[in-house]
Motif scaffolding. Structure first.
Motif, short mmCIF file in Angstrom:
data_model
loop_
_atom_site.label_atom_id
_atom_site.label_comp_id
_atom_site.label_asym_id
_atom_site.label_seq_id
_atom_site.Cartn_x
_atom_site.Cartn_y
_atom_site.Cartn_z
N MET A 67 -5.47 63.71 76.34
CA MET A 67 -4.47 64.70 75.93
C MET A 67 -3.28 63.96 75.34
O MET A 67 -2.53 63.31 76.05
CB MET A 67 -4.02 65.54 77.12
CG MET A 67 -2.99 66.60 76.74
SD MET A 67 -2.39 67.54 78.16
CE MET A 67 -3.85 68.46 78.59
N GLY A 71 0.25 68.03 75.25
CA GLY A 71 -0.84 69.00 75.13
C GLY A 71 -0.33 70.27 74.46
O GLY A 71 0.68 70.23 73.78
N TYR A 74 -6.45 68.76 73.51
CA TYR A 74 -7.02 67.52 74.04
C TYR A 74 -8.37 67.27 73.40
O TYR A 74 -8.94 68.14 72.73
CB TYR A 74 -7.13 67.56 75.56
CG TYR A 74 -8.02 68.67 76.10
CD1 TYR A 74 -9.37 68.43 76.38
CD2 TYR A 74 -7.53 69.95 76.31
CE1 TYR A 74 -10.19 69.44 76.87
CE2 TYR A 74 -8.33 70.96 76.80
CZ TYR A 74 -9.67 70.70 77.08
OH TYR A 74 -10.47 71.71 77.56
N ARG A 93 -6.91 74.59 77.10
CA ARG A 93 -7.96 74.47 78.12
C ARG A 93 -9.16 75.36 77.79
O ARG A 93 -9.06 76.58 77.81
CB ARG A 93 -7.40 74.82 79.48
CG ARG A 93 -8.41 74.62 80.60
CD ARG A 93 -7.79 74.90 81.93
NE ARG A 93 -8.76 74.78 82.99
CZ ARG A 93 -8.49 74.99 84.25
NH1 ARG A 93 -7.25 75.31 84.61
NH2 ARG A 93 -9.42 74.88 85.17
N TRP A 133 -1.06 59.05 75.63
CA TRP A 133 -2.00 60.04 76.17
C TRP A 133 -1.83 60.20 77.66
O TRP A 133 -1.39 59.31 78.36
CB TRP A 133 -3.45 59.62 76.02
CG TRP A 133 -3.95 59.10 74.75
CD1 TRP A 133 -3.55 59.43 73.48
CD2 TRP A 133 -5.02 58.15 74.59
NE1 TRP A 133 -4.32 58.74 72.56
CE2 TRP A 133 -5.22 57.95 73.21
CE3 TRP A 133 -5.83 57.47 75.48
CZ2 TRP A 133 -6.20 57.10 72.71
CZ3 TRP A 133 -6.80 56.62 74.99
CH2 TRP A 133 -6.97 56.44 73.62
N HIS A 163 -12.10 70.01 82.61
CA HIS A 163 -11.11 70.45 81.63
C HIS A 163 -9.79 70.85 82.28
O HIS A 163 -8.81 71.10 81.59
CB HIS A 163 -11.67 71.64 80.83
CG HIS A 163 -12.83 71.29 79.98
ND1 HIS A 163 -12.73 71.09 78.62
CD2 HIS A 163 -14.14 71.07 80.28
CE1 HIS A 163 -13.92 70.79 78.13
NE2 HIS A 163 -14.79 70.76 79.13
N PRO A 165 -6.30 70.48 83.62
CA PRO A 165 -5.29 69.44 83.38
C PRO A 165 -5.00 68.57 84.60
O PRO A 165 -4.50 67.45 84.45
CB PRO A 165 -4.05 70.25 82.96
CG PRO A 165 -4.60 71.52 82.40
CD PRO A 165 -5.85 71.81 83.21
N PHE A 168 -6.29 65.03 84.31
CA PHE A 168 -5.72 64.10 83.33
C PHE A 168 -4.53 63.39 83.97
O PHE A 168 -3.40 63.83 83.84
CB PHE A 168 -5.23 64.85 82.09
CG PHE A 168 -6.27 65.66 81.35
CD1 PHE A 168 -7.47 66.05 81.90
CD2 PHE A 168 -6.01 66.06 80.06
CE1 PHE A 168 -8.40 66.81 81.21
CE2 PHE A 168 -6.94 66.82 79.34
CZ PHE A 168 -8.12 67.19 79.93
#
Length: 178
Positions: A67, A71, A74, A93, A133, A163, A165, A168
């Protein structure tokens, strides 16, 4: 190495740990590595030759989510021991999915012993988003008998969802100009 954890709803049978990290980054390639302990019953997809393929997550597959900035867009990179791969962009997302253009194919290798496996991938730098990122390394690991476990830095819900967040968590700074 950063430790990944299995999603609590789908525990592995024999896999004890999964770690992932960036092992190199230059103007040409981003190199990443996953280490698996307890890999004796790991199912390794057979060699299929390089090329894009969908549905790689249905068996052992390694993934990286990137991402850029804040974001919500991503990119997702799917990498298989079969040497098949794919890359997608999302506008948010699980929304606005499109195939990500790649200047050349990623390179993947898998080494598996009696208890440990190492999966290495090199992703062309020109195919990656620019800038800083937030990154998530994940893995779908299938064991003999069909057990699948879903590994990530963090999990955000009751079901595995790479997926999310919450997955991440690794901050990666843009490379410095040479």
């Amino acid at each position: 190495m950063e430790e990944l954890t299995p999603h609590p709803s789908q525990a592995p049978e024999t896999i004890r740990s999964v770690k992932a990290r960036i092992i190199g980054r230059d103007a040409q390639w981003l190199r990443v590595r996953w280490n698996i302990l307890g890999a004796g019953k790991l199912v390794v997809p057979p060699f299929a030759g390089r090329g894009r393929a969908d549905g790689l997550w249905q068996t052992t597959c390694f993934e990286m989510f990137v991402m850029p900035g804040e974001g919500p867009g991503y990119s997702e990179f799917n990498l298989s021991p079969s040497e098949r791969w794919n890359a997608y962009d999302f506008t948010a997302r699980r929304e606005g999915m499109s195939e990500r253009p790649m200047p050349r194919e990623p390179e993947c290798t898998m080494r598996k012993g009696t208890d440990m496996a190492i999966f290495d991938a090199a992703i062309p730098a020109a195919g990656l988003p620019e800038g800083d990122w937030l990154c998530g390394f994940t893995a779908v690991l299938e064991e003999e008998g069909g057990t699948r476990s879903y590994w990530a830095f963090a999990h955000g819900g009751d079901a595995p969802d790479f997926h999310d967040p919450a997955c991440f968590t690794l901050a990666v700074a843009a490379p410095k100009p040479a």
